[in-house]
Design a protein around this motif. Structure first.
Motif, mmCIF file in Angstrom:
data_model
loop_
_atom_site.group_PDB
_atom_site.id
_atom_site.type_symbol
_atom_site.label_atom_id
_atom_site.label_comp_id
_atom_site.label_asym_id
_atom_site.label_seq_id
_atom_site.Cartn_x
_atom_site.Cartn_y
_atom_site.Cartn_z
ATOM 1 N N LEU A 50 0.835 -1.215 0.000
ATOM 2 C CA LEU A 50 0.000 0.000 0.000
ATOM 3 C C LEU A 50 0.862 1.254 0.000
ATOM 4 O O LEU A 50 0.633 2.190 -0.763
ATOM 5 N N ARG A 51 1.861 1.264 0.863
ATOM 6 C CA ARG A 51 2.741 2.445 0.943
ATOM 7 C C ARG A 51 3.436 2.685 -0.388
ATOM 8 O O ARG A 51 3.497 3.804 -0.881
ATOM 9 N N ALA A 52 3.937 1.604 -0.990
ATOM 10 C CA ALA A 52 4.684 1.739 -2.244
ATOM 11 C C ALA A 52 3.791 2.260 -3.366
ATOM 12 O O ALA A 52 4.226 3.025 -4.221
ATOM 13 N N ARG A 53 2.522 1.860 -3.366
ATOM 14 C CA ARG A 53 1.626 2.240 -4.450
ATOM 15 C C ARG A 53 1.079 3.656 -4.305
ATOM 16 O O ARG A 53 0.674 4.273 -5.273
ATOM 17 N N CYS A 54 0.995 4.149 -3.081
ATOM 18 C CA CYS A 54 0.240 5.387 -2.849
ATOM 19 C C CYS A 54 1.101 6.612 -2.591
ATOM 20 O O CYS A 54 0.591 7.723 -2.511
ATOM 21 N N ARG A 55 2.392 6.461 -2.422
ATOM 22 C CA ARG A 55 3.195 7.628 -2.038
ATOM 23 C C ARG A 55 3.956 8.254 -3.177
ATOM 24 O O ARG A 55 4.769 9.152 -2.972
ATOM 25 N N SER B 149 -2.734 7.323 7.397
ATOM 26 C CA SER B 149 -1.823 6.311 7.900
ATOM 27 C C SER B 149 -0.962 5.708 6.795
ATOM 28 O O SER B 149 0.260 5.815 6.820
ATOM 29 N N ASP B 150 -1.592 5.099 5.804
ATOM 30 C CA ASP B 150 -0.831 4.327 4.830
ATOM 31 C C ASP B 150 -0.199 5.170 3.741
ATOM 32 O O ASP B 150 0.836 4.812 3.199
ATOM 33 N N VAL B 151 -0.812 6.284 3.401
ATOM 34 C CA VAL B 151 -0.201 7.119 2.373
ATOM 35 C C VAL B 151 0.807 8.071 3.018
ATOM 36 O O VAL B 151 1.894 8.276 2.506
#
Lengths: 74, 200
Positions: A50-55, B149-151
């Motif tokens: 999730l972090r890799a896809r959204c940041r 949180s996740d972004v």
């Protein structure tokens, strides 16, 4: 700690938001329970994904220029 | 090498407006990308996200004297952004859904994949746009919690402060938001043939 309690707190644990006592109980349970361990590994992969896809996305250059223009008149 | 009787005159002290600007650039403008990502997920479209960020920065610059320098500028800016969104944008962009969050049942994905793909390799095949599209479909209360949180990687405490809810509510919303999203991404992966299985 049983499996249900352990899984209930899995995100707190993975987010490093668990209290030291909770973290200790979870670690102990994971050592004794390989299926819960596998589930925690799976969820850790998911959060990383999730972090890799959204940041990746940032503000467009035009917006940056617009903000500077509006604030400082340039 | 400087000699004692030849000290250069001190540089002229910067005008207050320059100081304000320099401080604002250093502490606030550096968070433009964060504000934009959050605005995009809240409004659901780029034009409104642009306007929301612009307005947030104007409000923040006007209120800059009230911000305690060196504290949490990101949280302070996100609070301003969220209030601006609720007051001015939500009405015309997205309508607050009448969703009973308690009735949304998360689907147990791990139980489905533990035999074939316990390492979650299918996630790798899902591209950015699809993830963002699914995030945008979450109910607003889930979406904003998950994005912070996740972004943006904020702590439960920071999120609680921005959303003005108890930390316990952050925990439960985040848990369910992630599970619901995971279930929908799993459905998508099944529909694309990335993984064998039965959609929820």
């Amino acid at each position: 700690m049983n499996c249900r309690e352990c899984v209930e707190h899995l995100y707190e644990f993975l987010d490093r938001e668990a209290t030291p006592e909770l973290e200790r109980d979870i670690r102990q349970h994971l050592e004794e329970c390989p299926p819960c361990g596998e589930q925690f590994d799976f969820e850790a992969v998911y959060l990383k994904f999730l972090r890799a896809r959204c940041r990746t996305q940032g503000a467009p250059e035009e917006l940056k220029r617009r903000v500077l223009r509006e604030l400082f008149g340039e | 090498m400087a000699t004692p009787n030849k000290t250069p005159p001190p540089p002229p002290s910067p005008a207050p407006v320059d100081e304000k600007r320099a401080g604002f650039e250093r502490e606030a403008l550096v968070h433009l990308d964060v504000l934009y990502r959050v605005a995009l997920r809240l409004t659901g479209n780029a034009a409104d996200a642009d306007d929301l960020v612009q307005e947030t920065m104007l409000k923040a610059y006007r209120a800059w004297d009230q911000y305690e320098k060196g504290t949490n500028a990101k949280g302070w800016l996100l609070t301003i952004l969220r209030h601006a969104f609720i007051n001015e944008y939500r009405r015309r962009t997205r309508h607050p859904e009448n969703v009973d969050l308690d009735t949304i049942e998360p689907f147990a994905v791990f139980g489905e994949v533990q035999d074939d793909d316990p390492q979650g390799a299918f996630f790798d095949k899902i591209v950015d746009d699809e993830v963002l599209r699914e995030i945008d479909k979450l109910p607003e209360a889930f979406r904003e919690t998950l994005v912070l949180s996740d972004v943006e990687g904020m702590s439960y405490q920071e999120i609680a402060k921005i959303l003005e809810i108890p930390v316990g509510t952050v925990k439960s919303r985040l848990f369910r938001a992630r599970k619901v999203l995971q279930g929908r991404l799993y459905d998508y992966a099944v529909s694309q043939g990335y993984i064998k299985g039965t959609p929820a």
